[in-house]
Design a protein around this motif. Sequence first.
Motif, PDB file in Angstrom:
ATOM      1  N   GLY A  37       0.842  -1.196   0.000  1.00 25.44           N
ATOM      2  CA  GLY A  37       0.000   0.000   0.000  1.00 25.44           C
ATOM      3  C   GLY A  37       0.876   1.245   0.000  1.00 25.44           C
ATOM      4  O   GLY A  37       1.752   1.389   0.858  1.00 25.44           O
ATOM      5  N   ILE A  38       0.664   2.119  -0.968  1.00 27.69           N
ATOM      6  CA  ILE A  38       1.411   3.377  -1.077  1.00 27.69           C
ATOM      7  C   ILE A  38       0.480   4.492  -0.614  1.00 27.69           C
ATOM      8  O   ILE A  38      -0.576   4.714  -1.218  1.00 27.69           O
ATOM      9  CB  ILE A  38       1.879   3.638  -2.524  1.00 27.69           C
ATOM     10  N   THR A  39       0.857   5.158   0.467  1.00 28.88           N
ATOM     11  CA  THR A  39      -0.031   6.114   1.117  1.00 28.88           C
ATOM     12  C   THR A  39       0.648   7.470   1.297  1.00 28.88           C
ATOM     13  O   THR A  39       1.876   7.562   1.270  1.00 28.88           O
ATOM     14  CB  THR A  39      -0.450   5.590   2.505  1.00 28.88           C
TER      15      THR A  39
ATOM     16  N   ALA B  58      -2.701  16.143  -6.753  1.00 30.33           N
ATOM     17  CA  ALA B  58      -2.026  14.973  -6.191  1.00 30.33           C
ATOM     18  C   ALA B  58      -1.949  13.873  -7.246  1.00 30.33           C
ATOM     19  O   ALA B  58      -2.903  13.639  -7.980  1.00 30.33           O
ATOM     20  CB  ALA B  58      -2.772  14.475  -4.960  1.00 30.33           C
ATOM     21  N   PHE B  59      -0.796  13.216  -7.308  1.00 34.80           N
ATOM     22  CA  PHE B  59      -0.619  12.149  -8.284  1.00 34.80           C
ATOM     23  C   PHE B  59       0.344  11.097  -7.752  1.00 34.80           C
ATOM     24  O   PHE B  59       1.111  11.341  -6.826  1.00 34.80           O
ATOM     25  CB  PHE B  59      -0.087  12.699  -9.615  1.00 34.80           C
ATOM     26  N   VAL B  60       0.268   9.942  -8.370  1.00 34.03           N
ATOM     27  CA  VAL B  60       1.284   8.898  -8.198  1.00 34.03           C
ATOM     28  C   VAL B  60       1.657   8.438  -9.595  1.00 34.03           C
ATOM     29  O   VAL B  60       0.812   8.349 -10.482  1.00 34.03           O
ATOM     30  CB  VAL B  60       0.780   7.729  -7.315  1.00 34.03           C
ATOM     31  N   ARG B  61       2.940   8.193  -9.802  1.00 34.20           N
ATOM     32  CA  ARG B  61       3.389   7.690 -11.088  1.00 34.20           C
ATOM     33  C   ARG B  61       4.406   6.584 -10.848  1.00 34.20           C
ATOM     34  O   ARG B  61       5.065   6.556  -9.805  1.00 34.20           O
ATOM     35  CB  ARG B  61       3.967   8.807 -11.962  1.00 34.20           C
TER      36      ARG B  61
ATOM     37  N   PHE C  31      -2.961   6.068  -2.012  1.00 27.49           N
ATOM     38  CA  PHE C  31      -2.888   6.478  -3.418  1.00 27.49           C
ATOM     39  C   PHE C  31      -3.058   5.265  -4.321  1.00 27.49           C
ATOM     40  O   PHE C  31      -3.794   5.304  -5.297  1.00 27.49           O
ATOM     41  CB  PHE C  31      -1.546   7.155  -3.715  1.00 27.49           C
ATOM     42  N   CYS C  32      -2.328   4.179  -4.023  1.00 28.36           N
ATOM     43  CA  CYS C  32      -2.363   2.999  -4.884  1.00 28.36           C
ATOM     44  C   CYS C  32      -1.881   1.782  -4.107  1.00 28.36           C
ATOM     45  O   CYS C  32      -1.369   1.914  -2.997  1.00 28.36           O
ATOM     46  CB  CYS C  32      -1.486   3.204  -6.120  1.00 28.36           C
TER      47      CYS C  32
ATOM     48  N   ALA D 288      -5.097   1.582  -8.851  1.00 29.17           N
ATOM     49  CA  ALA D 288      -5.280   3.004  -8.559  1.00 29.17           C
ATOM     50  C   ALA D 288      -6.399   3.133  -7.528  1.00 29.17           C
ATOM     51  O   ALA D 288      -7.570   3.050  -7.862  1.00 29.17           O
ATOM     52  CB  ALA D 288      -5.630   3.758  -9.842  1.00 29.17           C
ATOM     53  N   VAL D 289      -6.040   3.297  -6.256  1.00 30.92           N
ATOM     54  CA  VAL D 289      -7.014   3.226  -5.158  1.00 30.92           C
ATOM     55  C   VAL D 289      -7.686   4.574  -4.892  1.00 30.92           C
ATOM     56  O   VAL D 289      -8.894   4.717  -5.024  1.00 30.92           O
ATOM     57  CB  VAL D 289      -6.364   2.673  -3.866  1.00 30.92           C
ATOM     58  N   GLY D 290      -6.921   5.581  -4.467  1.00 29.85           N
ATOM     59  CA  GLY D 290      -7.476   6.905  -4.186  1.00 29.85           C
ATOM     60  C   GLY D 290      -8.511   6.916  -3.081  1.00 29.85           C
ATOM     61  O   GLY D 290      -9.535   7.578  -3.180  1.00 29.85           O
ATOM     62  N   SER D 291      -8.240   6.200  -1.987  1.00 29.54           N
ATOM     63  CA  SER D 291      -9.193   6.072  -0.880  1.00 29.54           C
ATOM     64  C   SER D 291      -8.717   6.862   0.333  1.00 29.54           C
ATOM     65  O   SER D 291      -7.585   6.687   0.799  1.00 29.54           O
ATOM     66  CB  SER D 291      -9.332   4.585  -0.532  1.00 29.54           C
TER      67      SER D 291
END
Length: 192
Positions: A107-109, A128-131, A158-159, A172-175
């Motif tokens: 989990g990437i938070t 906000a983004f994750v790549r 984030f993901c 792609a979670v975004g929770s």
Amino acid sequence: MGIQLSKGQRIDLTKTNPGLTKAIIGLGWDTNKYSGGNDFDLDASAFLADVNSKCVNDHDFIFYNNLEHPSGAVIHTGDNRTGEGDGDDEQLVVDFTKIPSHVHRIGITVTIHDAELRQQNFGQVSNAFVRLVDESTNQELLRFDLGEDFSIETAVVFCELYRHGNDWKFNAVGSGFSGGLAALCRNYGLQV
């Protein structure tokens, strides 16, 4: 530019990119104009979780006070306390060849440091983004822009990277969560 993902979308990582062994997870954000008198300090973390989505021990939690997993599978490149400038604000490096067998998802938070004390939340965060970048080629493989769906949340998943057979996928979670880092730790089975 890589594939642009939407919330909830899942995509193969290692199957469609067979040479991918090390990935840079870049996380970025801006803060809205805000006159609360305090700087925003957003912090990226990684939770290396088992098949039940729980961390086995504290070493499986990578953050600004524990920058490297004992296996070398996940390394946090350091805390950015302001988020100033363009590009990634914080990065995590994931080595798929070193991930321990008990780890089934990562989990990437991102959390806001001292959010309650500073009266800050993700409603005040934008762009906000994750790549995910292939470290060997420096090519961006995918990107997920979170959008402006948040209000009172102080932590966001984030993901997630997750195991699917012998391969790894990206979700792609975004929770969002209220309760900051402590709420996230409890979610992943860690004592606070």
